[in-house]
Design a protein around this motif. Structure first.
Motif, PDB file in Angstrom:
ATOM      1  N   MET A 173       0.828  -1.211   0.000  1.00  0.00           N
ATOM      2  CA  MET A 173       0.000   0.000   0.000  1.00  0.00           C
ATOM      3  C   MET A 173       0.859   1.255   0.000  1.00  0.00           C
ATOM      4  O   MET A 173       0.536   2.240  -0.670  1.00  0.00           O
ATOM      5  CB  MET A 173      -0.963  -0.005   1.189  1.00  0.00           C
ATOM      6  N   LYS A 174       1.966   1.242   0.741  1.00  0.00           N
ATOM      7  CA  LYS A 174       2.845   2.423   0.760  1.00  0.00           C
ATOM      8  C   LYS A 174       3.466   2.659  -0.614  1.00  0.00           C
ATOM      9  O   LYS A 174       3.558   3.799  -1.069  1.00  0.00           O
ATOM     10  CB  LYS A 174       3.931   2.261   1.821  1.00  0.00           C
ATOM     11  N   ASP A 201       0.668   3.964  -2.905  1.00  0.00           N
ATOM     12  CA  ASP A 201       0.334   5.356  -2.588  1.00  0.00           C
ATOM     13  C   ASP A 201       1.409   6.302  -3.104  1.00  0.00           C
ATOM     14  O   ASP A 201       1.108   7.330  -3.717  1.00  0.00           O
ATOM     15  CB  ASP A 201       0.158   5.514  -1.074  1.00  0.00           C
ATOM     16  N   GLY A 230      -0.100   6.781  -6.585  1.00  0.00           N
ATOM     17  CA  GLY A 230      -1.012   7.789  -6.075  1.00  0.00           C
ATOM     18  C   GLY A 230      -0.464   9.196  -6.067  1.00  0.00           C
ATOM     19  O   GLY A 230      -1.216  10.160  -6.186  1.00  0.00           O
ATOM     20  N   ARG A 231       0.847   9.341  -5.932  1.00  0.00           N
ATOM     21  CA  ARG A 231       1.422  10.679  -5.781  1.00  0.00           C
ATOM     22  C   ARG A 231       2.324  11.102  -6.944  1.00  0.00           C
ATOM     23  O   ARG A 231       2.374  12.276  -7.272  1.00  0.00           O
ATOM     24  CB  ARG A 231       2.197  10.771  -4.473  1.00  0.00           C
ATOM     25  N   TRP A 236      -6.771   0.342   3.461  1.00  0.00           N
ATOM     26  CA  TRP A 236      -6.952   0.514   2.020  1.00  0.00           C
ATOM     27  C   TRP A 236      -8.007   1.589   1.748  1.00  0.00           C
ATOM     28  O   TRP A 236      -7.820   2.460   0.899  1.00  0.00           O
ATOM     29  CB  TRP A 236      -7.329  -0.805   1.357  1.00  0.00           C
ATOM     30  N   LEU A 252      -6.542   4.964   2.320  1.00  0.00           N
ATOM     31  CA  LEU A 252      -5.614   5.309   1.245  1.00  0.00           C
ATOM     32  C   LEU A 252      -6.367   5.798   0.014  1.00  0.00           C
ATOM     33  O   LEU A 252      -6.026   6.832  -0.562  1.00  0.00           O
ATOM     34  CB  LEU A 252      -4.757   4.081   0.904  1.00  0.00           C
ATOM     35  N   ILE A 253      -7.431   5.081  -0.387  1.00  0.00           N
ATOM     36  CA  ILE A 253      -8.146   5.533  -1.588  1.00  0.00           C
ATOM     37  C   ILE A 253      -8.978   6.784  -1.317  1.00  0.00           C
ATOM     38  O   ILE A 253      -9.180   7.583  -2.224  1.00  0.00           O
ATOM     39  CB  ILE A 253      -8.944   4.412  -2.287  1.00  0.00           C
ATOM     40  N   ALA A 257      -6.523   9.497  -1.869  1.00  0.00           N
ATOM     41  CA  ALA A 257      -6.255   9.634  -3.307  1.00  0.00           C
ATOM     42  C   ALA A 257      -7.399  10.357  -4.010  1.00  0.00           C
ATOM     43  O   ALA A 257      -7.166  11.204  -4.879  1.00  0.00           O
ATOM     44  CB  ALA A 257      -6.026   8.260  -3.931  1.00  0.00           C
ATOM     45  N   ARG A 275      -7.113  14.052  -3.256  1.00  0.00           N
ATOM     46  CA  ARG A 275      -6.045  14.679  -4.047  1.00  0.00           C
ATOM     47  C   ARG A 275      -6.483  14.893  -5.493  1.00  0.00           C
ATOM     48  O   ARG A 275      -6.029  15.821  -6.157  1.00  0.00           O
ATOM     49  CB  ARG A 275      -4.772  13.825  -4.021  1.00  0.00           C
ATOM     50  N   ILE A 300      -9.478   3.764  -9.471  1.00  0.00           N
ATOM     51  CA  ILE A 300      -8.564   3.096  -8.548  1.00  0.00           C
ATOM     52  C   ILE A 300      -9.201   1.750  -8.236  1.00  0.00           C
ATOM     53  O   ILE A 300     -10.347   1.700  -7.781  1.00  0.00           O
ATOM     54  CB  ILE A 300      -8.351   3.904  -7.261  1.00  0.00           C
ATOM     55  N   ARG A 334      -4.098   2.302 -10.444  1.00  0.00           N
ATOM     56  CA  ARG A 334      -4.642   3.635 -10.730  1.00  0.00           C
ATOM     57  C   ARG A 334      -4.606   3.793 -12.233  1.00  0.00           C
ATOM     58  O   ARG A 334      -3.562   3.616 -12.863  1.00  0.00           O
ATOM     59  CB  ARG A 334      -3.822   4.736 -10.061  1.00  0.00           C
TER      60      ARG A 334
END
Length: 191
Positions: free
Chosen positions: A29-30, A33, A37-38, A113, A116-117, A120, A123, A160, A184
Motif C-alpha cells: 500500500m505504501k 500510494d 497515487g502521488r 486501504w 488510502l483511496i 487519493a 487529491r 482506482i 490507478r
C-alpha cells in the motif's frame, strides 16, 4: 526524497520477524500510494526513482508481456520476503500504474486501504463513485475487482482498483498463490 521513501516502503513489504508491518499489506500500500497515487503519471520521475531503488530490477520484455499482455509499458520487480512486488506502468492511451504482490494469502487491512483511496480521491478533486464489486473468470483464473471511478464531462476518467486474482478451485489456496493488484488508471478526454 522519493527514493528514500520507496526504500522504507520496500522494507515494510519484506519484514523481518523483529520488524513486522503494522498492518496487512503495509509495504504494498505504501508503494502504491507513493508511486501510483502521488508521482504517477510522471513516468520520468518514477523511472528515475526505480533506477535508484536498491533491489529493484527492470522487467524483461517477456515479463512485461506476462503482466500487460499486448499493452505497451514497462515495469520493475522487487523481491519481498517470499513474495515479489511488481510495479508496472501501462503506456497511454489508457495510462495505468499498478503494484502487484504475488504469492499472498489475499488478505490486506481493508480499513487502511479505504483510508488510502479516500486520500487519493481527495487529491484528485473528489467526484468518485464506488464500482460495484465483480468477479471475472478467465479459464482457471478468477479475479475479484472492487474500486472507485470518476468520469469528467470531457470524457476523461480516473479509476482506482483493488484486484485479487487466484486459481479457480473449490476454495482458494490456504497459503500463497493469490495476487493482490492495486491499480490507478487514467483515460484521456474524448477528442
Amino acid at each position: 526524497m522519493i527514493a528514500a521513501l520507496a526504500v522504507l516502503a520496500v522494507q515494510a513489504a519484506a519484514p523481518s520477524s523483529a520488524d513486522a508491518p503494522r498492518f496487512r499489506g503495509e509495504g504494498q500500500m505504501k508503494i502504491f500510494d507513493m508511486i501510483c497515487g502521488r508521482v504517477f503519471p510522471d513516468e520520468a520521475r518514477i523511472d528515475s526513482t526505480m533506477a535508484k531503488l536498491p533491489g529493484a530490477r527492470a522487467l524483461t520484455s517477456t515479463e512485461v508481456k506476462d503482466y500487460l499482455r499486448d499493452d505497451p509499458g514497462h515495469g520493475w520487480v522487487i523481491q519481498a520476503s517470499t513474495s515479489n512486488i511488481v510495479i508496472t506502468l501501462e503506456a497511454p492511451p489508457v495510462h495505468a500504474c499498478a503494484v502487484r504482490m504475488t504469492n499472498t494469502d489475499g488478505v490486506i487491512d481493508e480499513a487502511v486501504w479505504q483510508q488510502l483511496i479516500a486520500a487519493a480521491q481527495a487529491r484528485a478533486g473528489g467526484g468518485f463513485t464506488i464500482v460495484p464489486p465483480r468477479t471475472i473468470e478467465l479459464g482457471a483464473i478468477e479475479s475479484r475487482v472492487s474500486g472507485v471511478q470518476k468520469q469528467n464531462a470531457d470524457g476523461a476518467a480516473e479509476a482506482i482498483y483493488l484486484i485479487r486474482t487466484a486459481p479457480r478451485a473449490a476454495r482458494p489456496p490456504a497459503q500463497g498463490g493469490i495476487e493482490i493488484r492495486m491499480v490507478r488508471q487514467l483515460v484521456p478526454a474524448r477528442r
